[in-house]
Design a protein around this motif. Structure first.
Motif, short mmCIF file in Angstrom:
data_model
loop_
_atom_site.label_atom_id
_atom_site.label_comp_id
_atom_site.label_asym_id
_atom_site.label_seq_id
_atom_site.Cartn_x
_atom_site.Cartn_y
_atom_site.Cartn_z
N PHE A 231 0.83 -1.20 0.00
CA PHE A 231 0.00 0.00 0.00
C PHE A 231 0.86 1.25 0.00
CE2 PHE A 231 -3.01 3.15 1.62
CZ PHE A 231 -4.11 2.86 0.84
N GLN A 232 1.97 1.23 0.71
CA GLN A 232 2.88 2.37 0.72
C GLN A 232 3.39 2.66 -0.69
OE1 GLN A 232 4.14 4.41 3.49
NE2 GLN A 232 4.75 5.59 1.69
N ARG A 233 3.75 1.61 -1.42
CA ARG A 233 4.27 1.80 -2.79
C ARG A 233 3.16 2.22 -3.74
NH1 ARG A 233 6.43 -3.33 -1.93
NH2 ARG A 233 5.00 -4.15 -3.53
N ALA A 234 2.00 1.58 -3.64
CA ALA A 234 0.94 1.80 -4.63
C ALA A 234 0.19 3.10 -4.42
CB ALA A 234 -0.04 0.62 -4.60
N ALA A 235 -0.07 3.47 -3.16
CA ALA A 235 -0.87 4.67 -2.88
C ALA A 235 -0.03 5.88 -2.52
CB ALA A 235 -1.86 4.38 -1.75
N GLY A 236 1.27 5.66 -2.29
CA GLY A 236 2.14 6.79 -2.01
C GLY A 236 2.18 7.21 -0.56
#
Length: 306
Positions: A231-236
């Motif tokens: 989620f950190q990578r995908a949503a920023g």
């Protein structure tokens, strides 16, 4: 129905929008109500100019999260995930909420090869690679030109397209702002975006209740550890950060648009402790809820939090 089943029921695929070109036009222009199958977390290679005609809610462009209201005009760069989410009652529809113009950047680049004046459009598209929001007179005039594109055809339509691009390109610095952070690197695969959409909907649908990362992870079939990294990578931004941001955005809307006491805004935004609400609100906005409300009522309309 449980939060998990509710979120699953709201999933719509695919999330990578396939923009079908208008064979009679350089651009694709369309309008739609909300809810609508296209109104979800998605991306496409086309640059998008997006106008909100009516309604309020949360806008996400890359890792940017803030409120939106009628009159918002945003340029979304190629490949940048985006979504405008309104919190509606069951069965409620906002008719004609969105006006969208889409054009593939390759078209503008090819045009610039034979018509150097079009290079200004190429530069605008590059400037929008993290999303641009227009405000003030630029937003008002841009909205008028965008609407005119939809009412016209042929050379008259082309005239309004170029007028719109020129207006946005030449907007003064104090009437345009970059949205997504410089560190944001979008994840554009369909599976990843589908998972993010499901999680975002789960958060929005349950903001006034307990929102658990373990539930979100189960929703997309991941372990909590793997989900946290994904989620950190995908949503920023991290899951906890996204929940906090969404809750503060809702609080900003309630403080601006209602006369609810601050303590009631606290509970309606999903917080159970007033001191924690004040602390989280200050961390996101730089001010207290009371000061924010007082300032919002005396200042020109703006998107909050910044």
């Amino acid at each position: 129905m449980s939060p998990t089943s509710t979120a699953r029921a709201g999933r719509v695929a695919p999330v990578r929008e396939v923009v079908v070109p208008d064979v009679d036009s350089t651009v694709r222009w369309h309008e739609h109500d909300y809810p609508h199958p296209l109104a979800r977390w998605h991306t496409h290679p086309e640059v998008e100019i997006h106008l909100i005609r009516a309604g309020t809610g949360v806008v996400l462009v890359g890792d940017h999260v803030s409120t939106f209201s009628a009159g918002q005009l945003v340029v979304v760069g190629s490949g940048v995930p985006h979504d405008w989410m309104s919190d509606l009652a069951p069965g409620e529809v906002v008719v004609g909420r969105d006006v969208v113009l889409q054009v593939h950047p390759d078209r503008m680049s090819r045009l610039a090869e034979v018509a150097p004046e079009a290079a200004e459009g190429v530069r605008l598209f590059e400037a929008a690679r993290r999303g641009l929001e227009l405000t003030g007179r630029s937003a008002v005039d841009g909205a008028a030109e965008l609407e005119a594109v939809g009412r016209t055809t042929g050379l008259e339509r082309l005239q309004h397209v170029f007028a719109l691009l020129a207006l946005l390109s030449r907007a003064p610095a104090d009437e345009r702002r970059v949205l997504a952070s410089g560190l944001y690197a979008p994840r554009t695969d369909v599976a990843g975006q589908d998972a993010v959409e499901s999680v975002l909907r789960y958060i929005v649908d349950n903001l006034t209740q307990e929102v658990r990362m373990t539930t979100a992870a189960d929703l997309v079939g991941m372990s909590p550890t793997a989900f946290s990294r994904f989620f950190q990578r995908a949503a920023g931004r991290g899951f906890t950060s996204m929940v906090r941001r969404m809750r503060v955005v809702r609080a900003c809307t309630l403080l601006t648009e209602t006369t609810m006491p601050v303590v009631d805004v606290c509970y309606a935004s999903g917080y159970t402790n007033l001191s924690n609400f004040n602390r989280q609100f200050r961390a996101e906005t730089g001010t207290t809820p009371t000061t924010f409300r007082r300032t919002a009522r005396t200042a020109p309309p703006a998107r909050h939090p910044a």
